[in-house]
Design an enzyme around this catalytic site. Structure first.
Site, PDB file in Angstrom:
ATOM      1  N   GLY A 194      18.679  57.674  27.805  1.00 23.97           N
ATOM      2  CA  GLY A 194      18.893  56.243  27.974  1.00 23.97           C
ATOM      3  C   GLY A 194      19.691  55.687  26.822  1.00 23.97           C
ATOM      4  O   GLY A 194      19.817  56.325  25.777  1.00 23.97           O
ATOM      5  N   GLY A 196      20.782  51.856  24.635  1.00 24.47           N
ATOM      6  CA  GLY A 196      20.471  50.468  24.364  1.00 24.47           C
ATOM      7  C   GLY A 196      21.454  49.876  23.387  1.00 24.47           C
ATOM      8  O   GLY A 196      22.463  50.501  23.037  1.00 24.47           O
ATOM      9  N   GLY A 197      21.146  48.685  22.922  1.00 26.64           N
ATOM     10  CA  GLY A 197      22.087  47.971  22.076  1.00 26.64           C
ATOM     11  C   GLY A 197      22.278  48.588  20.711  1.00 26.64           C
ATOM     12  O   GLY A 197      23.327  48.413  20.091  1.00 26.64           O
ATOM     13  N   PHE A 198      21.266  49.323  20.204  1.00 29.25           N
ATOM     14  CA  PHE A 198      21.355  49.889  18.857  1.00 29.25           C
ATOM     15  C   PHE A 198      21.546  51.395  18.840  1.00 29.25           C
ATOM     16  O   PHE A 198      21.625  51.988  17.767  1.00 29.25           O
ATOM     17  CB  PHE A 198      20.099  49.553  18.061  1.00 29.25           C
ATOM     18  CG  PHE A 198      20.056  48.118  17.596  1.00 29.25           C
ATOM     19  CD1 PHE A 198      21.216  47.396  17.388  1.00 29.25           C
ATOM     20  CD2 PHE A 198      18.843  47.493  17.370  1.00 29.25           C
ATOM     21  CE1 PHE A 198      21.183  46.087  16.958  1.00 29.25           C
ATOM     22  CE2 PHE A 198      18.793  46.178  16.939  1.00 29.25           C
ATOM     23  CZ  PHE A 198      19.963  45.471  16.733  1.00 29.25           C
ATOM     24  N   GLY A 199      21.581  52.028  19.999  1.00 28.70           N
ATOM     25  CA  GLY A 199      21.727  53.473  19.992  1.00 28.70           C
ATOM     26  C   GLY A 199      21.329  54.065  21.325  1.00 28.70           C
ATOM     27  O   GLY A 199      21.535  53.456  22.374  1.00 28.70           O
ATOM     28  N   GLU A 200      20.734  55.243  21.272  1.00 26.88           N
ATOM     29  CA  GLU A 200      20.403  55.957  22.488  1.00 26.88           C
ATOM     30  C   GLU A 200      19.086  56.693  22.324  1.00 26.88           C
ATOM     31  O   GLU A 200      18.572  56.853  21.208  1.00 26.88           O
ATOM     32  CB  GLU A 200      21.519  56.966  22.825  1.00 26.88           C
ATOM     33  CG  GLU A 200      21.710  58.029  21.758  1.00 26.88           C
ATOM     34  CD  GLU A 200      22.924  58.912  21.999  1.00 26.88           C
ATOM     35  OE1 GLU A 200      23.826  58.472  22.754  1.00 26.88           O
ATOM     36  OE2 GLU A 200      22.984  60.013  21.424  1.00 26.88           O
ATOM     37  N   VAL A 201      18.539  57.113  23.454  1.00 23.84           N
ATOM     38  CA  VAL A 201      17.341  57.944  23.478  1.00 23.84           C
ATOM     39  C   VAL A 201      17.729  59.300  24.040  1.00 23.84           C
ATOM     40  O   VAL A 201      18.388  59.383  25.082  1.00 23.84           O
ATOM     41  CB  VAL A 201      16.235  57.309  24.349  1.00 23.84           C
ATOM     42  CG1 VAL A 201      15.068  58.275  24.514  1.00 23.84           C
ATOM     43  CG2 VAL A 201      15.747  56.021  23.724  1.00 23.84           C
ATOM     44  N   LYS A 216      14.408  58.198  19.669  1.00 25.86           N
ATOM     45  CA  LYS A 216      15.123  56.929  19.696  1.00 25.86           C
ATOM     46  C   LYS A 216      16.016  56.872  18.459  1.00 25.86           C
ATOM     47  O   LYS A 216      15.540  56.717  17.340  1.00 25.86           O
ATOM     48  CB  LYS A 216      14.124  55.775  19.704  1.00 25.86           C
ATOM     49  CG  LYS A 216      14.716  54.394  19.861  1.00 25.86           C
ATOM     50  CD  LYS A 216      13.592  53.371  19.989  1.00 25.86           C
ATOM     51  CE  LYS A 216      14.120  51.976  20.189  1.00 25.86           C
ATOM     52  NZ  LYS A 216      13.012  50.996  20.361  1.00 25.86           N
ATOM     53  N   ASP A 312       6.603  41.401  24.542  1.00 27.34           N
ATOM     54  CA  ASP A 312       7.705  41.893  25.380  1.00 27.34           C
ATOM     55  C   ASP A 312       7.160  42.557  26.641  1.00 27.34           C
ATOM     56  O   ASP A 312       7.607  43.626  27.034  1.00 27.34           O
ATOM     57  CB  ASP A 312       8.570  42.875  24.587  1.00 27.34           C
ATOM     58  CG  ASP A 312       9.966  43.020  25.196  1.00 27.34           C
ATOM     59  OD1 ASP A 312      10.324  42.195  26.061  1.00 27.34           O
ATOM     60  OD2 ASP A 312      10.689  43.953  24.811  1.00 27.34           O
TER      61      ASP A 312
END
Length: 381
Positions: A194, A196-201, A216, A312
């Protein structure tokens, strides 16, 4: 070529999840590196470690297990451990006759407390009187008092004896082993699960044990550009304090030259939103809703018990494992409430982020259990 690369990545990832051959020389060599350090290396930690019963013997899983094993070797302490186990079974029992019958059994034991040769000699005679005269509605309060007295008993002489036992030496060896430095060379890295805004998984595998995790990876340049350093470090600190089967677990944390890396539970069952809209008929059966709601509530209650507000809660952040149990994930917006402090700021994330925005998105696809794709989501930071 993109499809072929994805197929190769998926194949390597699924192959890594299969049980490995424990007889291979390479694996035997790696597992020898898992040997605990000698007791002579624990002197500094023994002197620096605070003598805190709740921290060492309750909140830390290894300490809790070794303390219970120590109690089992001392006949005078074993009844206290057995009583706490019975209280735990009662707390987790289903409502109705199973829970009521366990409560009656606990109250019967408490009513014989205070007698040196009785079943629970560590409880007070005053508690025994309360147990025999209390109405049924006050039974849970009496059991709570008995549990508190049992823990007070264990905090005294049993805890001191534990600290002088070989079981505590083994606990120190585990703690020294945990403090060994971890780098990216400690893992094999597989496909991206996956973004996201700051990196990947990505999926990773520990070389020494063969166990699979989700890593992460937060890009340092992106964190600095978007002022996300404090949020990333706060998430790490919160994950270090969490100990619940209903919240993703932090196994390792390390950094490379370019990334901050949080190694957590690998959840292969997708997220709750995917199951609601794309698995079977639209929506979930009431029994399944009740099951997930109970697990989510347990996770949130655990966070509240250590003064953490999640902030969240949404289906995308509820991940399922391959057995169908769910855990809360993505604690990037969580906050710990300090004494005398109040939280007043608002937090929110867009349900549908713009193209190229911050939301989580599905990447690739791997053949999963029952023919379904194995998904992992990293949602917008």
């Amino acid at each position: 070529m993109g499809g072929l690369d994805n197929l190769i990545a998926n194949t390597a990832y699924l192959q890594a999840r299969k049980p490995s051959d424990g007889d291979s020389k390479e694996i035997q060599k790696r597992r020898r590196s898992l040997a605990l350090p000698g007791r002579e290396h624990c002197t500094t930690l023994r002197q620096a470690l605070p003598s805190d019963f709740d921290s060492l013997c309750e909140r830390q899983p290894v300490g809790r297990r070794l303390f219970r094993e120590f109690l089992a070797t001392v006949p005078a302490y074993q009844p206290a451990a057995d009583f706490l186990a019975e209280v735990s079974d009662w707390e987790l029992a289903e409502e109705g006759e199973p829970k009521e019958s366990r409560l009656r059994a606990l109250l019967a034991d408490c009513s014989r407390a205070g007698v040196p040769e009785g079943p629970l000699p560590f409880l007070s005679a005053k508690l025994a009187g309360q147990s025999s005269t209390a109405p049924a509605a006050e039974g849970p309060a009496v059991v709570a008092l008995a549990k508190a007295e049992t823990l007070a008993f264990l905090r005294d002489q049993p805890f001191q004896a534990f600290q002088a036992s070989p079981f505590f030496d083994q606990f120190l060896q585990w703690k020294v082993f945990e403090q060994q430095p971890v780098t990216d060379k400690y893992f094999y890295e597989f496909r991206v699960l996956g973004k996201g805004g700051f990196g990947e998984v990505c999926a990773i595998q520990v070389k020494n044990t063969g166990k699979m995790y989700a890593c992460k990876k937060l890009d340092k340049k992106r964190l600095k550009k978007k002022s996300g350093e404090k949020m990333a470090l706060l998430e790490k600190e919160i994950l270090e304090k969490v100990n619940s089967p209903f919240i993703v677990t932090l196994a390792y944390a390390y950094q490379s030259k370019t990334h901050l890396c949080l190694v957590m539970s690998l959840m292969t069952g997708g997220d709750l939103k995917y199951h609601i809209y794309h698995v079977g008929e639209l929506g979930l059966e009431p029994a399944r809703v009740l099951f997930y709601s109970a697990q989510i509530t347990c996770g949130i209650l655990h966070l509240h018990s250590i003064r953490i507000v999640y902030r969240d809660m949404k289906p995308e952040n509820v991940l399922l494992d391959d057995r169908g149990n769910c855990r809360l994930s993505d604690l990037g917006l969580a906050v710990q409430i300090r004494d005398g402090q109040s939280i007043v700021q608002r937090v929110s994330r867009p349900a549908r982020p713009p193209a190229g925005g911050l939301g989580g998105r599905r990447v690739g696809g791997a053949a999963g259990h029952g023919g379904r794709e194995e998904l992992f989501y990293l949602h917008g930071q």
